[in-house]
Design an enzyme around this catalytic site. Structure first.
Site, mmCIF file in Angstrom:
data_model
loop_
_atom_site.group_PDB
_atom_site.id
_atom_site.type_symbol
_atom_site.label_atom_id
_atom_site.label_comp_id
_atom_site.label_asym_id
_atom_site.label_seq_id
_atom_site.Cartn_x
_atom_site.Cartn_y
_atom_site.Cartn_z
ATOM 1 N N PHE A 105 -51.691 21.896 -70.285
ATOM 2 C CA PHE A 105 -52.406 23.065 -70.795
ATOM 3 C C PHE A 105 -53.852 22.977 -70.345
ATOM 4 C CE2 PHE A 105 -54.995 25.496 -73.750
ATOM 5 C CZ PHE A 105 -54.349 26.717 -73.694
ATOM 6 N N ASP A 154 -58.698 16.594 -67.088
ATOM 7 C CA ASP A 154 -58.981 17.503 -68.197
ATOM 8 C C ASP A 154 -58.993 16.669 -69.476
ATOM 9 O OD1 ASP A 154 -58.876 19.240 -70.342
ATOM 10 O OD2 ASP A 154 -57.537 20.682 -69.372
ATOM 11 N N LYS A 162 -63.666 20.566 -76.711
ATOM 12 C CA LYS A 162 -63.320 20.467 -78.132
ATOM 13 C C LYS A 162 -64.232 19.576 -78.999
ATOM 14 C CE LYS A 162 -58.616 22.081 -78.023
ATOM 15 N NZ LYS A 162 -58.045 22.292 -76.696
HETATM 16 C C1 LIG Z 1 -57.913 23.319 -75.744
HETATM 17 C C2 LIG Z 1 -57.723 22.887 -74.349
HETATM 18 C C3 LIG Z 1 -58.185 23.666 -73.274
HETATM 19 C C4 LIG Z 1 -58.810 25.039 -73.464
HETATM 20 O O1 LIG Z 1 -59.985 25.011 -74.189
HETATM 21 P P1 LIG Z 1 -60.568 26.409 -74.803
HETATM 22 O O2 LIG Z 1 -61.875 25.991 -75.406
HETATM 23 O O3 LIG Z 1 -59.574 26.893 -75.796
HETATM 24 O O4 LIG Z 1 -60.735 27.337 -73.680
HETATM 25 C C5 LIG Z 1 -58.026 23.167 -71.993
HETATM 26 N N1 LIG Z 1 -57.458 21.974 -71.776
HETATM 27 C C6 LIG Z 1 -57.007 21.199 -72.777
HETATM 28 C C7 LIG Z 1 -56.407 19.866 -72.466
HETATM 29 C C8 LIG Z 1 -57.111 21.634 -74.094
HETATM 30 O O5 LIG Z 1 -56.631 20.880 -75.080
#
Ligand SMILES: *Cc1c(COP(=O)(O)O)cnc(C)c1O
Length: 391
Positions: free
Chosen positions: A128, A215, A244
């Site tokens: 994701f 990521d 986050k």
């Molecule tokens: C939450 C998340 C995103 C997206 O972040 P947003 O602030 O919602 O755009 C991207 N990559 C990972 C691994 C995430 O957990």
């Protein structure tokens, strides 16, 4: 419920009014224990005094200027993030998806600078990366993409934790410029790859001159028991994205880069009106300081182990549990059946949890949890699972 909000979320029937540490209170005054932290955001819990102080003090001085001017808080935060990670430069965004957009643009420009006119980024199934067009294309989940075609070009997909898959792409596709993966999948169900996965990716990237991009939006900021999850291995990426846990709830993301990758984005190539403003950077600095002063990263490792041990005792005899796995306070309990309804049952009992990938109970509690709160979460979740599978 009012219908003036777009129907993008299936919301639970509760609204919170107040928080303190790992506890929340709803509008009726009922108390909850938070084992989700707003999806790995509030690592310091709710209403942390250092966060409140940074917010209030900076709000009273200066909230926003512009990236047309120097922003000392932004510079100070970049200094901290680079020294903590061993990387070189930072671009600040307002969200995770935007941090990944910066990484994707950086990788493409890196390719173009090398004469690759159709740059391709290798991404994985079950990943994701966000909800913008490029990041939903990078995401390895059809549900996130369906209905939004045409998708963005320039991605090649392999299985997660499959180094041979990456090597196969390498031998067929000369347009590859980068590999982008999560060190542990978040939305994808807390998949923890083999120990040699990141080292293997590093080797392949070095061999081919590709960028290794991690990521760490969910895994970063101490969540897994290291400040950044890549620090469990002995490699360092070329690009890392954060969001986050970085702001404990204020919107901030970061794209951190090292070496050649750190020099790719030059004036005019990328930007953001709000990104890295004085307010959010003051808060993120307070978050980093608190993580360090209170040794919360080591604490996340210790608490995670305590909870995993607790689950292995309490759920040992429950056949419907396929696996419990975790790294620090990123914990997943995979059942042999879909278990989304557990979220509502837990809520009724005053506990916030999440279910992802249909059958994985996901726990992302704040790093400031007490031993007793950790044990309560283990007890309650174990009981809920036991009742659910024997009902
Ligand atoms: C939450 C998340 C995103 C997206 O972040 P947003 O602030 O919602 O755009 C991207 N990559 C990972 C691994 C995430 O957990």
């Amino acid at each position: 419920m009012s219908d003036t909000l777009m129907n993008t979320y299936g919301r639970l029937p509760v609204a919170f009014e107040k928080g303190e540490g790992a506890r929340l209170w709803d509008s009726e005054g009922k108390e909850y224990l938070d084992a989700l932290s707003g999806i790995a955001v509030c690592g310091l819990g709710h209403a942390h005094p250092a966060v409140t102080q940074a917010l209030c003090e900076q709000a009273g001085k200066l909230v926003h200027t512009s990236n047309l001017y120097g922003i000392p808080n932004q510079q100070a935060l970049a200094d901290r993030l680079t020294s903590l990670s061993g990387m070189d430069r930072v671009f600040f965004s307002n969200s995770g998806a935007e941090a990944n957009e910066a990484a994707i643009k950086l990788a493409r420009l890196y390719g173009h600078n090398k004469g690759i006119t159709n740059p391709t980024i290798i991404v994985t199934n079950g990943s994701f990366h966000g909800r913008t067009m490029a990041t939903l294309t990078a995401t390895g989940n059809r549900k996130v993409q369906a209905g939004f075609e045409p998708l963005v070009q320039g991605f090649a997909r392999v299985d997660y934790n499959d180094l041979d898959g990456i090597r196969n792409v390498a031998s067929n596709n000369h347009n590859v410029v980068a590999v982008m993966v999560e060190p542990v999948t978040g939305e994808g169900g807390i998949a923890i790859p083999d120990e040699d996965y990141l080292t293997g990716i590093r080797e392949i990237c070095d061999e081919h001159g590709w960028l290794m991009m991690l990521d760490e939006i969910q895994t970063g900021m101490g969540r897994t028991g290291e400040m950044f999850a890549f620090q469990h291995s002995n490699v360092i990426p070329d690009v890392m994205t954060l969001a986050k846990g970085l702001g404990n709830g204020v919107p901030i993301g970061a794209c951190v880069a090292r070496g050649d990758a750190a020099e790719v984005l030059q004036p005019g190539k990328h930007g953001s009106t709000f990104g890295g403003n004085p307010l959010v950077c003051a808060v993120a600095l307070a978050v980093v300081n608190t993580l360090e002063q209170d040794k919360l990263v080591a604490r996340a490792a210790e608490l995670g182990q305590r909870m995993l041990d607790g689950f292995s005792v309490r759920l040992a005899d429950v056949d419907a549990v396929n696996e419990f796995r975790g790294q620090g306070l990123m914990l997943g309990i995979e059942l042999d059946r879909p278990c989304g309804e557990l979220v509502g049952t837990a809520l009724e009992q005053g506990l916030l949890i999440n279910v992802t990938a249909d059958s994985v109970v996901r726990l992302l509690p704040p790093l400031i949890l007490s031993d007793q709160q950790a044990d309560t979460i283990v007890e309650k979740v174990s009981d809920l699972i036991r009742e659910f599978v024997t009902a």
